[in-house]
Design a protein around this motif. Structure first.
Motif, PDB file in Angstrom:
ATOM      1  N   PRO A 216       0.717  -1.301  -0.186  1.00  0.00           N
ATOM      2  CA  PRO A 216      -0.053  -0.079   0.178  1.00  0.00           C
ATOM      3  C   PRO A 216       0.755   1.238  -0.061  1.00  0.00           C
ATOM      4  CG  PRO A 216      -0.004  -0.966   2.099  1.00  0.00           C
ATOM      5  CD  PRO A 216       0.559  -2.300   1.289  1.00  0.00           C
ATOM      6  N   ARG A 217       2.114   1.194   0.081  1.00  0.00           N
ATOM      7  CA  ARG A 217       2.940   2.496   0.202  1.00  0.00           C
ATOM      8  C   ARG A 217       3.565   2.698  -1.182  1.00  0.00           C
ATOM      9  NH1 ARG A 217       3.377   4.662   5.209  1.00  0.00           N
ATOM     10  NH2 ARG A 217       2.819   3.453   6.825  1.00  0.00           N
ATOM     11  N   ASP A 218       3.395   1.750  -2.203  1.00  0.00           N
ATOM     12  CA  ASP A 218       4.107   1.816  -3.184  1.00  0.00           C
ATOM     13  C   ASP A 218       3.031   2.144  -4.288  1.00  0.00           C
ATOM     14  OD1 ASP A 218       6.080   0.591  -2.124  1.00  0.00           O
ATOM     15  OD2 ASP A 218       5.908  -1.306  -3.179  1.00  0.00           O
ATOM     16  N   GLY A 219       3.540   3.227  -5.518  1.00  0.00           N
ATOM     17  CA  GLY A 219       2.714   3.561  -6.456  1.00  0.00           C
ATOM     18  C   GLY A 219       2.554   2.405  -7.632  1.00  0.00           C
ATOM     19  N   VAL A 220       1.724   2.635  -8.220  1.00  0.00           N
ATOM     20  CA  VAL A 220       1.792   1.678  -9.640  1.00  0.00           C
ATOM     21  C   VAL A 220       1.500   2.583 -10.963  1.00  0.00           C
ATOM     22  CG1 VAL A 220       0.301  -0.066 -10.625  1.00  0.00           C
ATOM     23  CG2 VAL A 220       0.513   0.032  -8.014  1.00  0.00           C
ATOM     24  N   LEU A 221       2.223   2.221 -11.851  1.00  0.00           N
ATOM     25  CA  LEU A 221       2.123   2.791 -13.144  1.00  0.00           C
ATOM     26  C   LEU A 221       1.730   1.435 -14.347  1.00  0.00           C
ATOM     27  CD1 LEU A 221       2.299   5.093 -15.571  1.00  0.00           C
ATOM     28  CD2 LEU A 221       4.733   4.384 -15.548  1.00  0.00           C
ATOM     29  N   GLY A 222       0.742   1.386 -15.068  1.00  0.00           N
ATOM     30  CA  GLY A 222       0.370   0.389 -15.876  1.00  0.00           C
ATOM     31  C   GLY A 222       0.081   1.196 -17.265  1.00  0.00           C
TER      32      GLY A 222
ATOM     33  N   ALA B  90      -1.230   4.369   0.675  1.00  0.00           N
ATOM     34  CA  ALA B  90      -0.990   4.717   1.981  1.00  0.00           C
ATOM     35  C   ALA B  90      -0.252   5.994   2.117  1.00  0.00           C
ATOM     36  CB  ALA B  90      -0.426   3.505   2.835  1.00  0.00           C
ATOM     37  N   GLY B  91      -0.041   6.480   1.003  1.00  0.00           N
ATOM     38  CA  GLY B  91       0.923   7.860   1.027  1.00  0.00           C
ATOM     39  C   GLY B  91       1.829   7.641   0.138  1.00  0.00           C
ATOM     40  N   ALA B  92       2.287   8.843  -0.550  1.00  0.00           N
ATOM     41  CA  ALA B  92       3.420   8.913  -1.665  1.00  0.00           C
ATOM     42  C   ALA B  92       4.828   8.342  -0.707  1.00  0.00           C
ATOM     43  CB  ALA B  92       3.399  10.108  -1.958  1.00  0.00           C
ATOM     44  N   GLY B  93       5.481   7.574  -1.702  1.00  0.00           N
ATOM     45  CA  GLY B  93       6.851   7.120  -1.281  1.00  0.00           C
ATOM     46  C   GLY B  93       7.587   7.097  -2.461  1.00  0.00           C
ATOM     47  N   SER B  94       8.877   6.617  -2.454  1.00  0.00           N
ATOM     48  CA  SER B  94       9.916   6.658  -3.522  1.00  0.00           C
ATOM     49  C   SER B  94       9.576   5.274  -4.553  1.00  0.00           C
ATOM     50  CB  SER B  94      11.355   6.447  -3.089  1.00  0.00           C
ATOM     51  OG  SER B  94      11.524   5.246  -2.315  1.00  0.00           O
ATOM     52  N   ARG B  95       9.199   4.479  -4.161  1.00  0.00           N
ATOM     53  CA  ARG B  95       8.732   2.993  -5.078  1.00  0.00           C
ATOM     54  C   ARG B  95       7.511   3.122  -5.859  1.00  0.00           C
ATOM     55  NH1 ARG B  95      10.604  -1.970  -2.018  1.00  0.00           N
ATOM     56  NH2 ARG B  95       8.675  -2.513  -2.210  1.00  0.00           N
ATOM     57  N   GLN B  96       7.676   2.523  -7.008  1.00  0.00           N
ATOM     58  CA  GLN B  96       6.467   2.450  -7.901  1.00  0.00           C
ATOM     59  C   GLN B  96       6.665   1.029  -8.752  1.00  0.00           C
ATOM     60  OE1 GLN B  96       6.518   5.034 -11.572  1.00  0.00           O
ATOM     61  NE2 GLN B  96       4.453   5.621 -11.056  1.00  0.00           N
TER      62      GLN B  96
ATOM     63  N   PRO C  77       2.570 -16.876 -30.019  1.00  0.00           N
ATOM     64  CA  PRO C  77       2.783 -17.060 -28.595  1.00  0.00           C
ATOM     65  C   PRO C  77       3.722 -16.252 -28.112  1.00  0.00           C
ATOM     66  CG  PRO C  77       3.891 -18.866 -29.984  1.00  0.00           C
ATOM     67  CD  PRO C  77       3.066 -18.063 -30.914  1.00  0.00           C
ATOM     68  N   ILE C  78       4.686 -15.355 -28.517  1.00  0.00           N
ATOM     69  CA  ILE C  78       5.451 -14.329 -28.189  1.00  0.00           C
ATOM     70  C   ILE C  78       4.864 -13.309 -27.687  1.00  0.00           C
ATOM     71  CG2 ILE C  78       7.700 -13.355 -28.592  1.00  0.00           C
ATOM     72  CD1 ILE C  78       8.187 -15.287 -31.038  1.00  0.00           C
ATOM     73  N   TRP C  79       4.530 -13.164 -26.443  1.00  0.00           N
ATOM     74  CA  TRP C  79       3.869 -12.209 -25.638  1.00  0.00           C
ATOM     75  C   TRP C  79       4.372 -12.469 -24.164  1.00  0.00           C
ATOM     76  CZ3 TRP C  79       0.445 -14.080 -22.148  1.00  0.00           C
ATOM     77  CH2 TRP C  79      -0.319 -15.204 -22.579  1.00  0.00           C
ATOM     78  N   ALA C  80       4.154 -11.372 -23.299  1.00  0.00           N
ATOM     79  CA  ALA C  80       4.596 -11.563 -21.921  1.00  0.00           C
ATOM     80  C   ALA C  80       4.041 -10.429 -21.223  1.00  0.00           C
ATOM     81  CB  ALA C  80       6.035 -11.770 -21.797  1.00  0.00           C
ATOM     82  N   THR C  81       3.784 -10.719 -19.802  1.00  0.00           N
ATOM     83  CA  THR C  81       3.609  -9.654 -18.719  1.00  0.00           C
ATOM     84  C   THR C  81       4.869  -9.376 -18.371  1.00  0.00           C
ATOM     85  OG1 THR C  81       1.288 -10.598 -18.334  1.00  0.00           O
ATOM     86  CG2 THR C  81       2.420  -9.357 -16.614  1.00  0.00           C
ATOM     87  N   LEU C  82       5.110  -7.987 -18.107  1.00  0.00           N
ATOM     88  CA  LEU C  82       6.215  -7.362 -17.664  1.00  0.00           C
ATOM     89  C   LEU C  82       5.974  -6.617 -16.398  1.00  0.00           C
ATOM     90  CD1 LEU C  82       6.884  -7.876 -20.833  1.00  0.00           C
ATOM     91  CD2 LEU C  82       8.016  -5.475 -20.796  1.00  0.00           C
ATOM     92  N   ILE C  83       6.591  -7.087 -15.417  1.00  0.00           N
ATOM     93  CA  ILE C  83       6.623  -6.488 -13.864  1.00  0.00           C
ATOM     94  C   ILE C  83       7.986  -5.841 -13.435  1.00  0.00           C
ATOM     95  CG2 ILE C  83       5.780  -6.936 -11.881  1.00  0.00           C
ATOM     96  CD1 ILE C  83       4.038  -9.286 -12.834  1.00  0.00           C
ATOM     97  N   SER C  84       7.793  -4.733 -12.885  1.00  0.00           N
ATOM     98  CA  SER C  84       9.195  -4.039 -12.489  1.00  0.00           C
ATOM     99  C   SER C  84       8.866  -3.226 -11.232  1.00  0.00           C
ATOM    100  CB  SER C  84       9.505  -3.190 -13.556  1.00  0.00           C
ATOM    101  OG  SER C  84      10.952  -2.393 -13.068  1.00  0.00           O
ATOM    102  N   LEU C  85       9.555  -3.142 -10.270  1.00  0.00           N
ATOM    103  CA  LEU C  85       9.690  -2.346  -9.183  1.00  0.00           C
ATOM    104  C   LEU C  85      10.820  -1.200  -9.485  1.00  0.00           C
ATOM    105  CD1 LEU C  85       8.685  -1.286  -6.323  1.00  0.00           C
ATOM    106  CD2 LEU C  85      10.299  -2.956  -5.383  1.00  0.00           C
ATOM    107  N   MET C  86      10.312   0.049  -9.340  1.00  0.00           N
ATOM    108  CA  MET C  86      11.392   1.296  -9.439  1.00  0.00           C
ATOM    109  C   MET C  86      11.285   1.792  -8.125  1.00  0.00           C
ATOM    110  SD  MET C  86      10.638   2.912 -13.214  1.00  0.00           S
ATOM    111  CE  MET C  86      12.003   3.809 -12.756  1.00  0.00           C
ATOM    112  N   ASP C  87      12.871   2.220  -7.686  1.00  0.00           N
ATOM    113  CA  ASP C  87      13.277   2.758  -6.167  1.00  0.00           C
ATOM    114  C   ASP C  87      13.577   4.135  -7.003  1.00  0.00           C
ATOM    115  OD1 ASP C  87      13.472   3.308  -4.065  1.00  0.00           O
ATOM    116  OD2 ASP C  87      14.528   1.531  -3.363  1.00  0.00           O
ATOM    117  N   GLY C  88      12.789   5.242  -6.971  1.00  0.00           N
ATOM    118  CA  GLY C  88      13.046   6.261  -7.460  1.00  0.00           C
ATOM    119  C   GLY C  88      13.083   6.076  -8.803  1.00  0.00           C
ATOM    120  N   ASP C  89      14.301   6.548  -9.417  1.00  0.00           N
ATOM    121  CA  ASP C  89      14.247   6.412 -11.201  1.00  0.00           C
ATOM    122  C   ASP C  89      15.046   5.177 -11.556  1.00  0.00           C
ATOM    123  OD1 ASP C  89      12.989   8.910 -11.326  1.00  0.00           O
ATOM    124  OD2 ASP C  89      14.896  10.046 -11.287  1.00  0.00           O
TER     125      ASP C  89
END
Length: 263
Positions: free
Chosen positions: A62-68, A78-84, A101-113
């Motif tokens: 809950p403390r992490d943002g999300v970009l999709g 839970a409030g803005a933080g440095s992680r997204q 069949p060449i497709w995928a789900t991409l998931i990343s965590l960014m800490d700052g930039d």
């Protein structure tokens, strides 16, 4: 680094959910596809995967943002933080909707930039690739069946297997001629496209992958995997990180030559 290990385990959990949704819709006769304002396709699988991933992250981080790609940026509950977290629910939607069949789900965590966790799950290929800063890069069907991966040691473009995105994109950015010169120079060239060329690079199966235009969700998950596998990842001007909107990814040994030709 321990917190990134926990985040990487969560990324696998998110990918399990994504895979179950996307595979149920892959080649489905009632798959619903629309054109977005930029005329690229979006399927009901894209939106369903992203909604499910967002719902889990809202509970578990809950403390992490999300970009999709489909729903944009959301602030942390839970409030803005440095992680997204950055999510591309289906990278390769055009393949997905055509039954390739060449497709995928991409998931990343960014800490700052900085992307610190990256996971690419291609369930129709039965394969995943993942990495976290300082923890190495791996591939396999799942986390319990992991093999470390490493880029190649090829040192000359004349000996290299070179991967690129569509020539149309290079023409639009005014760099078609340099790309064609590279294609004539290398040992082998193929346009695998989307995430796949980068993962083949990280495994040492190809030696470079280049792309003229990228969004953050296209690239954030790829960078930790390529770099933890020993590769180099920059934009076309040599700047590291995901913010440049383009990519040269290589085994490192070929990087300066590619920059000189494409930068």
């Amino acid at each position: 680094m321990a917190r990134y290990a926990d985040d990487l385990s969560l990324a696998h959990m998110l990918a399990d959910t994504a895979d179950s949704i996307s595979m149920a819709r892959f080649r489905a006769l009632d798959l619903h596809v629309e054109a977005k304002p930029d005329l690229t396709p979006v399927s009901d699988a894209d939106t369903a995967v992203e909604r499910a991933v967002r719902a889990t992250l809202a509970r578990t981080r809950p403390r992490d943002g999300v970009l999709g790609e489909e729903y944009g940026a959301s602030a942390a509950p839970a409030g803005a933080g440095s992680r997204q977290w950055v999510v591309d629910p289906i990278d390769g939607t055009k393949n997905f909707v055509r039954g390739v069949p060449i497709w995928a789900t991409l998931i990343s965590l960014m800490d700052g930039d900085t992307p610190v966790v990256g996971l690419v799950s291609a369930p129709a290929l039965g394969r995943r690739w993942w990495a976290a800063t300082g923890l190495g890069a791996y591939a396999g069907r799942h986390q319990a069946a992991a093999t470390p991966i490493r880029v190649s040691g090829v040192g000359r473009l004349a000996d290299a297997s070179f991967c690129y995105s569509s020539l149309h994109g290079w023409e639009e950015t005014g760099r078609l001629d340099p790309v064609l010169d590279i294609l004539r120079s290398v040992w082998r060239s193929r346009a695998y496209g989307d995430f796949y060329g980068y993962m083949l690079l990280a495994e040492g199966a190809v030696d470079a992958m280049v792309e003229p235009e990228l969004s953050l969700w296209d690239v954030a998950a790829l960078i930790p995997i390529v770099t933890e596998a020993g590769g180099t990842f920059t934009d076309l001007h040599g700047r590291p990180g995901p913010g440049g909107g383009s990519a040269i990814a290589s085994n490192g040994k070929l990087h300066q030559d590619l920059l000189d030709r494409l930068g």
